[in-house]
Scaffold this active site. Structure first.
Site, PDB file in Angstrom:
ATOM      1  N   ASN A  48       3.236  24.429  -9.798  1.00 57.43           N
ATOM      2  CA  ASN A  48       3.244  23.462  -8.699  1.00 57.43           C
ATOM      3  C   ASN A  48       2.529  22.194  -9.149  1.00 57.43           C
ATOM      4  OD1 ASN A  48       0.911  25.109  -8.615  1.00 57.43           O
ATOM      5  ND2 ASN A  48       0.536  24.665  -6.468  1.00 57.43           N
ATOM      6  N   GLU A  50       1.058  18.793  -7.455  1.00 58.07           N
ATOM      7  CA  GLU A  50       0.750  18.141  -6.180  1.00 58.07           C
ATOM      8  C   GLU A  50       0.583  16.633  -6.357  1.00 58.07           C
ATOM      9  OE1 GLU A  50      -2.492  20.422  -4.471  1.00 58.07           O
ATOM     10  OE2 GLU A  50      -1.099  22.069  -4.041  1.00 58.07           O
ATOM     11  N   CYS A  59       6.839  22.533  -5.623  1.00 60.70           N
ATOM     12  CA  CYS A  59       6.519  23.945  -5.861  1.00 60.70           C
ATOM     13  C   CYS A  59       6.840  24.356  -7.293  1.00 60.70           C
ATOM     14  CB  CYS A  59       7.322  24.829  -4.926  1.00 60.70           C
ATOM     15  SG  CYS A  59       6.858  24.707  -3.199  1.00 60.70           S
ATOM     16  N   GLU A  61       8.421  27.001  -8.342  1.00 58.61           N
ATOM     17  CA  GLU A  61       9.800  27.484  -8.511  1.00 58.61           C
ATOM     18  C   GLU A  61      10.741  26.323  -8.775  1.00 58.61           C
ATOM     19  OE1 GLU A  61       7.591  28.168  -6.197  1.00 58.61           O
ATOM     20  OE2 GLU A  61       8.126  29.911  -5.000  1.00 58.61           O
ATOM     21  N   CYS A  95      12.272  26.354  -1.515  1.00 59.34           N
ATOM     22  CA  CYS A  95      12.570  26.949  -2.828  1.00 59.34           C
ATOM     23  C   CYS A  95      13.685  27.977  -2.730  1.00 59.34           C
ATOM     24  CB  CYS A  95      11.304  27.558  -3.440  1.00 59.34           C
ATOM     25  SG  CYS A  95      10.154  26.274  -3.971  1.00 59.34           S
TER      26      CYS A  95
HETATM   27  N1  THU Z   1       3.787  26.479  -3.463  1.00 60.86           N
HETATM   28  C1  THU Z   1       4.594  26.847  -4.514  1.00 60.86           C
HETATM   29  O1  THU Z   1       4.403  26.381  -5.638  1.00 60.86           O
HETATM   30  N2  THU Z   1       5.584  27.722  -4.269  1.00 60.86           N
HETATM   31  C2  THU Z   1       5.878  28.269  -3.043  1.00 60.86           C
HETATM   32  O2  THU Z   1       6.879  28.956  -2.892  1.00 60.86           O
HETATM   33  C3  THU Z   1       4.973  28.036  -1.916  1.00 60.86           C
HETATM   34  C4  THU Z   1       3.957  26.971  -2.117  1.00 60.86           C
HETATM   35  C5  THU Z   1       2.724  25.495  -3.713  1.00 60.86           C
HETATM   36  C6  THU Z   1       2.967  24.151  -3.068  1.00 60.86           C
HETATM   37  C7  THU Z   1       1.558  23.621  -2.945  1.00 60.86           C
HETATM   38  O3  THU Z   1       1.210  22.992  -4.174  1.00 60.86           O
HETATM   39  C8  THU Z   1       0.703  24.865  -2.782  1.00 60.86           C
HETATM   40  O4  THU Z   1       1.511  25.956  -3.194  1.00 60.86           O
HETATM   41  C9  THU Z   1       0.231  25.107  -1.365  1.00 60.86           C
HETATM   42  O5  THU Z   1       1.266  25.089  -0.462  1.00 60.86           O
END
Ligand code: THU
Length: 142
Positions: A48, A50, A59, A61, A95
């Protein structure tokens, strides 16, 4: 979908665990790593990423899937997600939709820091998905 050999599943898991170490998540402090298996047998990873503008967070995925797509992959057979948590983390709705584009029948596995794991399919996670066939159905009506 033919079964995925245990050695491949292990490689996917190691890849996702390593990817989580690269997570850029200073706002949520929730690290996620993902590894996707292409029909070629190649593995693509993602974490992920941000952003200070929170809505632009990507995310793990989707990072992995977009990387696979950019390398020419159009078919995914498995997606494995790792989070450093006590329970496995299922992919978010966005995702699931993106997995559907390239792996509507993909196996979806989530692992964590306990023996608990989720082992399912995209069909089960996103029944009645909107996909390429939905657009073709619309075009047929015009
Ligand atoms: N996140 C993912 O990487 N994958 C998911 O399926 C759910 C959420 C990440 C997004 C964000 O950076 C952090 O988790 C909190 O939501």
């Amino acid at each position: 979908m033919p079964p995925i050999p245990p050695t491949t599943l292990l490689r996917l898991e190691k890849s996702a665990r390593a990817a989580a170490k690269k997570s850029y998540s200073p706002y949520s402090r929730f690290a996620v790593g993902a590894a996707v298996l292409a029909d070629s047998g190649k593995i693509y990873i993602g974490c992920n990423v941000e952003n200070a503008s929170y809505g632009l967070c990507n995310c793990a995925e989707r990072t992995a899937i977009f990387s696979a797509a950019a390398a020419g992959t159009r078919k995914l057979t498995a997606v494995l997600i790792y989070t450093p948590t006590k329970t496995p983390t299922a992919p978010c709705g966005a995702c699931r939709q993106v997995i559907n584009e390239f792996g509507p029948h993909a196996r979806v596995i989530a692992v964590c820091d306990s023996p608990a794991r989720l082992d399912t399919t995209l069909d089960a996670l996103l029944p009645g998905a909107f996909g390429p066939q939905s657009l073709r159905a619309g075009a047929a009506q015009q």
